[in-house]
Design a protein around this motif. Structure first.
Motif, short mmCIF file in Angstrom:
data_model
loop_
_atom_site.label_atom_id
_atom_site.label_comp_id
_atom_site.label_asym_id
_atom_site.label_seq_id
_atom_site.Cartn_x
_atom_site.Cartn_y
_atom_site.Cartn_z
N CYS A 138 0.84 -1.20 0.00
CA CYS A 138 0.00 0.00 0.00
C CYS A 138 0.88 1.25 0.00
N SER A 195 3.28 4.22 -0.14
CA SER A 195 4.68 4.36 -0.56
C SER A 195 5.34 3.00 -0.80
N ALA A 196 4.94 2.01 -0.02
CA ALA A 196 5.52 0.68 -0.21
C ALA A 196 5.11 0.13 -1.58
N VAL A 255 5.51 -5.71 0.80
CA VAL A 255 6.44 -4.68 1.30
C VAL A 255 5.69 -3.83 2.33
N SER A 256 6.27 -3.69 3.51
CA SER A 256 5.59 -2.91 4.55
C SER A 256 6.58 -2.41 5.60
N GLY A 303 4.71 -3.50 9.01
CA GLY A 303 4.41 -4.93 9.11
C GLY A 303 3.03 -5.20 9.68
N THR A 362 -2.32 -5.24 3.56
CA THR A 362 -1.11 -5.98 3.16
C THR A 362 -1.05 -7.32 3.88
N ALA A 395 4.79 10.52 7.24
CA ALA A 395 5.26 10.39 5.86
C ALA A 395 6.56 9.61 5.85
N THR A 396 6.56 8.49 5.16
CA THR A 396 7.75 7.65 5.16
C THR A 396 8.84 8.23 4.26
N GLN A 423 13.65 0.02 1.56
CA GLN A 423 12.89 -1.01 0.83
C GLN A 423 13.35 -1.07 -0.63
N LYS A 473 4.25 12.36 -1.35
CA LYS A 473 4.90 13.16 -0.30
C LYS A 473 4.30 14.56 -0.31
N GLU A 478 0.41 14.60 0.82
CA GLU A 478 0.06 14.18 2.19
C GLU A 478 0.52 15.17 3.25
C1 F6R Z 1 3.19 7.55 2.91
C2 F6R Z 1 3.08 6.40 3.79
C3 F6R Z 1 2.04 5.37 3.51
C4 F6R Z 1 2.57 3.98 3.81
C5 F6R Z 1 1.44 2.95 3.68
C6 F6R Z 1 1.94 1.55 3.93
O1 F6R Z 1 4.20 8.41 3.30
O2 F6R Z 1 3.82 6.29 4.73
O3 F6R Z 1 1.58 5.46 2.21
O4 F6R Z 1 3.61 3.70 2.92
O5 F6R Z 1 0.42 3.26 4.60
O6 F6R Z 1 2.44 1.41 5.23
P1 F6R Z 1 3.36 0.20 5.61
O7 F6R Z 1 4.63 0.34 4.83
O8 F6R Z 1 3.58 0.31 7.08
O9 F6R Z 1 2.65 -1.07 5.24
#
Ligand code: F6R
Length: 364
Positions: free
Chosen positions: A56, A58-59, A102-103, A106, A111, A155-156, A163, A241, A244
Motif C-alpha cells: 500500500c 509508498s511501499a 512490502v511494509s 508490518g 497488506t 510520511a515515510t 525497501q 509526499k 500528504e
Molecule cells: C506515505 C506512507 C504510507 C505507507 C502505507 C503503507 O508516506 O507512509 O503510504 O507507505 O500506509 O504502510 P506500511 O509500509 O507500514 O505497510
C-alpha cells in the motif's frame, strides 16, 4: 529526540545514508548478497516463474520502481498490485509464483490480508519489513528486514529508501542464481548500489536551493509530476509526499499519458515537475514538458549533473549525481522528499502528523 532537526521527517530524511548503508551491510558480505540471511535456497530462486509485489501507499511505489529493476536485471516477470485490490480480486497465481509484500510497519491490514490470501493459495511469500517481529514478518515464509530504525514521521522516507535498495539486491541475487548476469556486471551494479549513501549525502548537503524554491511554489493549486519508467515510479512517490504533508493537490503521470486527457488541466502557472533521470527517455519527457510549457506551465526539472541543456526548457532545475539507470531513483526521490517537506513548513503545517492520517493503517 529530533537530533537537532525541527521535525522527525527532516531527521529521517537525513538518516537515509546511514539507514541504507546498514541495510546493505545486513544483506551483503564481501560484495555479494548473502542468501543465508533470508534463508531462500537456490532451488527456490531458480523455480520462480513470476513475481507479484503487493503493498500500500509508498511501499506500493517501491514495487512500481522495483518492477523495472527486477524484470530488467533478473528477467523475471513482475506485476505490482495494491494490497486492497489484490486481496479481493481472486488473483491467478501459478505454483511457482513468488508474492513479495512490502511494509514498513508490518501491520498494514490490507497488506497482511493479501499475504494471508497468497499463503492460502499455496504460493511462496517473501516480506520486506522494517518492524522486527511484526505480524507480516511473523507470517511470511521469508523475511528481509530493512534496517531503517524506527520511523516516527507519518510520511515515510528512510523506510521507503531502504525497501527500494532491498529490491535492487534481490534483483541482483535472483539474476546471479538464475545465471542471468555476468560477474563483471554484477560487481558494477553492486558498486553503484554502494555509492547510494554518499550520493544522497551530497544531495542533502545542497538542499538550500530547494528550500528557496519551495517557498516560491508553496501556494500552488495543483502540481503534476511527469516521467517515464522508473522516473514515473519516483514521481508517484514525490507526488504522495507533496500531497500528504502540504495538502496541495498533486498527481503523477506517465509523461506519455498526459495528452490522453490530463493535459487539459494545465493552465497558466501550473507547476509541472519533469523527472529526467532515465537517460534513454530524456528526450521523450522533455518533449512532454515543452507541450506543458506551451500551455503556460511553470516547469521544474530534475536531472543528473551534466544535463545542463535542460535549463533551456525548465524554469528551475535540481541535479542529482549520475548513477546507473536502475538505481538512480534512490537519488531522485530525495529532492522530492525535501520539496514536500519544505512546502509543508512554508505553509505552516504539521509536517510529522498530517491531518486524517495515521502512521500505521491497521483497518481496511
Ligand atoms: C506515505 C506512507 C504510507 C505507507 C502505507 C503503507 O508516506 O507512509 O503510504 O507507505 O500506509 O504502510 P506500511 O509500509 O507500514 O505497510
Amino acid at each position: 529526540e529530533r537530533g537537532g532537526f525541527e521535525h522527525f521527517m527532516m531527521k529521517e530524511i537525513h538518516e537515509q545514508p546511514t539507514a541504507i548503508k546498514n541495510t546493505i551491510n545486513s544483506l551483503v558480505t564481501n560484495g555479494k548478497v548473502d542468501l543465508s540471511k533470508f534463508e531462500m535456497d537456490e532451488e527456490t530462486i531458480k523455480s520462480i516463474s513470476a513475481i507479484t509485489i503487493v503493498a500500500c501507499g509508498s511501499a506500493w511505489h517501491v514495487g512500481m520502481a522495483a518492477q523495472y529493476v527486477i524484470e530488467d536485471i533478473a528477467g523475471i516477470p513482475v506485476r505490482v498490485e495494491l494490497a486492497s485490490e489484490f486481496r479481493y480480486r481472486g488473483p491467478l497465481l501459478s505454483e511457482n509464483h513468488l508474492v513479495i509484500v512490502v511494509s514498513q510497519s508490518g501491520e498494514t491490514a490490507d497488506t497482511l490480508a493479501a499475504l494471508r490470501e497468497a499463503k492460502e493459495r499455496g504460493v511462496k511469500t517473501l516480506a520486506i519489513v522494517n518492524v522486527v517481529g511484526s505480524s507480516i514478518a511473523r507470517e511470511a515464509d521469508y523475511v528481509i528486514y530493512t534496517v531503517a530504525g524506527p520511523e516516527i514521521s507519518v510520511a515515510t522516507t528512510k523506510a521507503y529508501s531502504c525497501q527500494l535498495v532491498v529490491t535492487y539486491l534481490l534483483a541482483l541475487e535472483f539474476a546471479a542464481v538464475r545465471g542471468k548476469i555476468e560477474k563483471d556486471l554484477y560487481d558494477k551494479y553492486m558498486a553503484e548500489i554502494s555509492r547510494i549513501p554518499e550520493c544522497i549525502q551530497k544531495i542533502l548537503d545542497d538542499k538550500e536551493r530547494l528550500q528557496w524554491f519551495a517557498a516560491k511554489i508553496a501556494n500552488s493549486k495543483d502540481i503534476f509530476f511527469i516521467g517515464r519508467g522508473i522516473d514515473y515510479a519516483i514521481g508517484l512517490e514525490g507526488s504522495l509526499k507533496m500531497k500528504e504533508i502540504s495538502y496541495i493537490h498533486s498527481e503523477a503521470y506517465a509523461a506519455g499519458e498526459l495528452k490522453h486527457g490530463t493535459i487539459s488541466l494545465i493552465e497558466n502557472g501550473t507547476l509541472v515537475i519533469g523527472l529526467l533521470c532515465q537517460d534513454n527517455l530524456y528526450e521523450k519527457t522533455i518533449s512532454n514538458m515543452v507541450e506543458c510549457k506551451s500551455r503556460g506551465a511553470y516547469l521544474m526539472g530534475l536531472a543528473p549533473y551534466g544535463r545542463y541543456e535542460i535549463e533551456d526548457t525548465a524554469d528551475f532545475v535540481t541535479y542529482v549525481p549520475k548513477m546507473d539507470k536502475h538505481f538512480v531513483g534512490s537519488l531522485e526521490v530525495v529532492p522530492l522528499q525535501l520539496l514536500g517537506y519544505y512546502v509543508s513548513v512554508a505553509r505552516g503545517l504539521d509536517v510529522d502528523k498530517p491531518r486524517n492520517l495515521a502512521k500505521s493503517v491497521t483497518v481496511e
